[in-house]
Every structure is written in C-alpha cells, then in structure tokens.
Design a protein around this motif. Structure first.
Motif, PDB file in Angstrom:
ATOM      1  N   LEU A  87     -10.082  14.713 -32.490  1.00  0.00           N
ATOM      2  CA  LEU A  87     -10.861  13.870 -31.546  1.00  0.00           C
ATOM      3  C   LEU A  87     -12.229  14.630 -30.673  1.00  0.00           C
ATOM      4  O   LEU A  87     -13.174  14.412 -31.066  1.00  0.00           O
ATOM      5  CB  LEU A  87     -10.145  12.885 -30.568  1.00  0.00           C
ATOM      6  N   ALA A  88     -12.040  15.895 -30.131  1.00  0.00           N
ATOM      7  CA  ALA A  88     -12.656  16.938 -29.479  1.00  0.00           C
ATOM      8  C   ALA A  88     -13.951  17.460 -30.198  1.00  0.00           C
ATOM      9  O   ALA A  88     -14.654  17.325 -29.753  1.00  0.00           O
ATOM     10  CB  ALA A  88     -11.557  18.261 -28.723  1.00  0.00           C
ATOM     11  N   PHE A  89     -13.091  17.990 -31.470  1.00  0.00           N
ATOM     12  CA  PHE A  89     -14.299  18.848 -32.480  1.00  0.00           C
ATOM     13  C   PHE A  89     -15.123  17.300 -32.654  1.00  0.00           C
ATOM     14  O   PHE A  89     -16.158  17.648 -33.193  1.00  0.00           O
ATOM     15  CB  PHE A  89     -13.686  19.382 -33.250  1.00  0.00           C
ATOM     16  N   GLY A  90     -14.209  16.277 -33.226  1.00  0.00           N
ATOM     17  CA  GLY A  90     -15.502  15.765 -33.880  1.00  0.00           C
ATOM     18  C   GLY A  90     -16.598  14.222 -32.891  1.00  0.00           C
ATOM     19  O   GLY A  90     -17.132  14.506 -33.463  1.00  0.00           O
ATOM     20  N   ILE A  91     -16.126  14.365 -31.716  1.00  0.00           N
ATOM     21  CA  ILE A  91     -16.513  13.752 -30.456  1.00  0.00           C
ATOM     22  C   ILE A  91     -17.909  14.299 -30.504  1.00  0.00           C
ATOM     23  O   ILE A  91     -18.850  14.165 -30.376  1.00  0.00           O
ATOM     24  CB  ILE A  91     -15.898  12.755 -29.497  1.00  0.00           C
ATOM     25  N   GLY A  92     -17.074  15.968 -30.336  1.00  0.00           N
ATOM     26  CA  GLY A  92     -18.473  16.933 -29.707  1.00  0.00           C
ATOM     27  C   GLY A  92     -19.086  17.411 -31.045  1.00  0.00           C
ATOM     28  O   GLY A  92     -20.699  16.784 -30.763  1.00  0.00           O
ATOM     29  N   MET A  93     -19.030  16.904 -32.157  1.00  0.00           N
ATOM     30  CA  MET A  93     -20.384  17.023 -32.865  1.00  0.00           C
ATOM     31  C   MET A  93     -20.443  15.519 -32.963  1.00  0.00           C
ATOM     32  O   MET A  93     -21.812  15.471 -33.712  1.00  0.00           O
ATOM     33  CB  MET A  93     -19.659  17.109 -34.522  1.00  0.00           C
ATOM     34  N   ILE A  94     -20.525  14.816 -32.909  1.00  0.00           N
ATOM     35  CA  ILE A  94     -21.034  13.061 -33.079  1.00  0.00           C
ATOM     36  C   ILE A  94     -22.134  13.135 -32.527  1.00  0.00           C
ATOM     37  O   ILE A  94     -23.278  12.859 -32.114  1.00  0.00           O
ATOM     38  CB  ILE A  94     -19.492  12.253 -32.916  1.00  0.00           C
ATOM     39  N   ALA A  95     -21.950  13.431 -31.068  1.00  0.00           N
ATOM     40  CA  ALA A  95     -22.161  13.738 -29.826  1.00  0.00           C
ATOM     41  C   ALA A  95     -23.680  14.363 -30.153  1.00  0.00           C
ATOM     42  O   ALA A  95     -25.055  14.187 -29.284  1.00  0.00           O
ATOM     43  CB  ALA A  95     -21.308  14.466 -28.781  1.00  0.00           C
ATOM     44  N   HIS A  96     -23.490  15.530 -30.714  1.00  0.00           N
ATOM     45  CA  HIS A  96     -25.218  16.228 -31.022  1.00  0.00           C
ATOM     46  C   HIS A  96     -25.697  15.354 -32.255  1.00  0.00           C
ATOM     47  O   HIS A  96     -27.175  15.439 -31.650  1.00  0.00           O
ATOM     48  CB  HIS A  96     -24.431  17.481 -31.995  1.00  0.00           C
ATOM     49  N   PHE A  97     -24.603  14.846 -33.162  1.00  0.00           N
ATOM     50  CA  PHE A  97     -26.248  14.567 -34.118  1.00  0.00           C
ATOM     51  C   PHE A  97     -26.853  13.023 -33.466  1.00  0.00           C
ATOM     52  O   PHE A  97     -27.613  12.007 -34.117  1.00  0.00           O
ATOM     53  CB  PHE A  97     -25.455  13.951 -35.365  1.00  0.00           C
TER      54      PHE A  97
END
Length: 239
Positions: free
Chosen positions: A11-21
């Motif tokens: 969740l931490a890395f996935g949401i962080g990457m989604i936020a960038h996109f």
C-alpha cells in the motif's frame, strides 16, 4: 514476514507511485522511466528525505501523499528495519560474531559502516554525477541523504541515479541506525555487567570470613560468568 506487513508495504509504495502518476499531465514520464520516477518519488517520501525535485501538484496526488505520509510511511520503515535486522542477525549467527571479543565486534561493525558511508555511497554518487559535482558536493549529498535531511539544491535526476537512490535511501539510513543501536546496546550491556559486579563485590567484601558456597557461587555466575567459574574452581580445589 506476515501478511499484514506485506499489505502495508504494498500500500505504501503502491499509493506513492499512483500519486506520482496522478500529477499534472506532462510532468510525468511514460514507460520505464516513469516507473523509476514513481518508485523514486515513493521512496523519497516514505524515507522522509524530500529532495523537493518531485512533489504532488494535484488535489488527488496531495490527498494520496497525506495518506502515505501520515499513516503508512512510519510503519513501512519499521517493517523494513525489522527485515534488515533479521538478515543481519542471520549473518551474524552463522559467523559466530557475538562469541568474539567485544573489541572485534565494535571494530568489524565500524569498518563495515565506514565502507558504506565513506566509500561505497560517495563512490557511486561520484560515478553517476562525475560531470556535475565536485568531491565536497558528493559527500554533502551522501550525508544529507543518509541522515534524511534532503535539501532541494541537489537530487538524483537521471534514471540510473534514481534507481540507485531508490535502494540506497531505503537501506542506507537503516543500516546506519542498526550500527548505532548495536553500539548503544553493547555499551549498555557492558555497563550492566560492571554494575552487577560492583554491587556483588561490595556486598561480599562486608563479610570477610564468609566462605563461598553453592548458593553465592550461582549468584556470582549470574552477575559475572568469570567470577562464578573462579569460585567454583576454588571450591573444588579446597574440597
């Protein structure tokens, strides 16, 4: 590693990457470079480095980063810290590290940390940034990265640099923390042993005629192993 820990990390890395996109179109690269940028952005946020080279610029990305920063960043770092601690414990147990003298333990850990902080990190940064940074700037960037300070004057720009930074920022600071915890715990253990020895010696000196028995021999073993062995040896020799 438990299911809950895996879910937290995903969740931490996935949401962080989604936020960038989810930022403004045109500010995010596509393909492999965009994936590396998003991973780098998530790592910089979770590790609280914050170089300010990337930041959320839409309402959606800002709300997602609020969730990551407040809820998921600290648990994620704790989980990664425990994983690194377990890996180090396995390596140490196989090499019988803790059975060696205390000076050897401190010297070995200090040497390994020195290699990481002073040689490996700056060397890779210098190779990646050789045309843009002098030696002072290389060690400066290495220091503010490992200490998670992160000003906005220097950052990792290219794809190769961001791949290195994604792993270096994630594990480098935690390895430094592991070293500091090791030294602190070792000093605490030595202080406790010295304190227990002092309390035992002061209590035993009050009764000069008291002969060593099995009961106080056991107490001596608990407070200091070498004393207990000497008493036990003397007791056998007298008998």
């Amino acid at each position: 590693m438990g299911v809950v820990r895996v879910v937290v990390l995903v969740l931490a890395f996935g949401i962080g990457m989604i936020a960038h996109f989810s930022q403004v179109k045109g500010s995010v690269k596509k393909g492999f470079r965009g994936f590396v940028q998003s991973l780098y952005f998530a790592v910089v946020t979770i590790t609280t480095v914050g170089y300010e080279d990337y930041f959320p610029n839409t309402s959606t990305s800002k709300w997602l980063m609020v969730l990551v920063s407040v809820v998921l960043a600290n648990p994620s770092m704790c989980i990664i810290d425990k994983i690194i601690g377990k890996l180090i414990s396995r390596i140490v147990s196989k090499s019988r590290f803790y059975q060696r003298p205390r000076q050897y333990q401190i010297g070995s850990m200090t040497f390994c940390t020195f290699i990481l902080v002073v040689i490996i990190g700056p060397a890779v940064i210098h190779l990646l940034e050789v045309k843009h940074m002098n030696y002072a700037e290389v060690y400066y960037l290495n220091a503010i990265s490992l200490m998670t300070v992160g000003y906005d004057d220097f950052a990792f720009k290219s794809t190769g640099r961001q791949i290195f930074a994604s792993f270096y920022l994630l594990f480098g600071p935690l390895l430094v923390v592991q070293y500091l915890e090791f030294v602190t715990n070792l000093r605490t253990t030595v202080t406790r042993r010295q304190g227990s020895y002092s309390s035992w010696s002061s209590s035993s000196s009050g009764s000069r005629d008291k002969k060593p028995t099995r009961s106080n021999t056991r107490c001596a073993v608990k407070s200091n192993g070498s004393i207990g062995k000497d008493w036990h040896h003397n007791d056998r020799h007298k008998n």
